[in-house]
Design an enzyme around this catalytic site. Sequence first.
Site, mmCIF file in Angstrom:
data_model
loop_
_atom_site.group_PDB
_atom_site.id
_atom_site.type_symbol
_atom_site.label_atom_id
_atom_site.label_comp_id
_atom_site.label_asym_id
_atom_site.label_seq_id
_atom_site.Cartn_x
_atom_site.Cartn_y
_atom_site.Cartn_z
ATOM 1 N N LEU A 32 0.814 -1.213 0.000
ATOM 2 C CA LEU A 32 0.000 0.000 0.000
ATOM 3 C C LEU A 32 0.844 1.258 0.000
ATOM 4 C CD1 LEU A 32 -2.632 -1.135 2.664
ATOM 5 C CD2 LEU A 32 -2.843 -1.208 0.169
ATOM 6 N N GLY A 33 2.064 1.161 0.527
ATOM 7 C CA GLY A 33 2.962 2.305 0.573
ATOM 8 C C GLY A 33 4.247 1.935 1.281
ATOM 9 N N VAL A 40 3.904 -0.600 4.228
ATOM 10 C CA VAL A 40 2.558 -0.920 4.683
ATOM 11 C C VAL A 40 1.931 -1.825 3.632
ATOM 12 C CG1 VAL A 40 0.286 -0.016 5.313
ATOM 13 C CG2 VAL A 40 2.349 1.270 5.908
ATOM 14 N N LYS A 55 2.000 -2.610 9.150
ATOM 15 C CA LYS A 55 3.167 -1.748 8.948
ATOM 16 C C LYS A 55 4.371 -2.568 9.380
ATOM 17 C CE LYS A 55 4.986 2.785 10.314
ATOM 18 N NZ LYS A 55 4.649 4.016 11.075
ATOM 19 N N ASP A 152 1.514 15.772 13.173
ATOM 20 C CA ASP A 152 1.663 15.581 11.726
ATOM 21 C C ASP A 152 0.294 15.441 11.050
ATOM 22 O OD1 ASP A 152 3.071 15.355 9.333
ATOM 23 O OD2 ASP A 152 3.393 13.190 9.545
#
Length: 182
Positions: A32-33, A40, A55, A152
């Site tokens: 996913l990233g 992830v 993760k 963040d």
Amino acid sequence: MTSGTRFDHEIFEEDSPSGKPFTHFYKIGELLGEDDYCSVHRCTRKKTNISYDVKHVDLTTLDRSSRKTIRDEINALKLLRGGPHIIRLLDNFEERNNPEHIYLVFEAMKGGNLLSRIVEKEVYTEREARQVCKTVFAAIDYCHRKKVAHRDIKLDNILLDGKGQVKIGDFGVSKQVAPDTK
């Protein structure tokens, strides 16, 4: 194994205390990233065939300060478990036979992030924006009451579940506020 925690009206049984590796319980799926130190993925729990997000953190690439940041993130997520509109950390694996890797299992956020949703939609109404802000503010308020500063908040870190519900995620730079700090 622990007795489990309540998640989506079911008991989610944590497997990490068993000492068995992450891959004993989950099958890793699509990416996913990723960034320099973590990735992830979608994952599936072998026992139930339910999808989650995981993760995977590779500690070999991190210095001492960055390792502490990961520990801070895990502690913040555990403290915030069950909070409104906050991504839920369900389990974490810190394996004895593989101590340089940590796996954090989250509820699946199948709707992606808010930035992608806005770009896809092209038109985002003021009413929709108000509702998102109200939800994000409620989540931030809960964090602050638990003495956690996210630090963040951005569209990339506002996630959508499969039903389109908004949740904040990525507590990588969050800090617990101690009583003696300002």
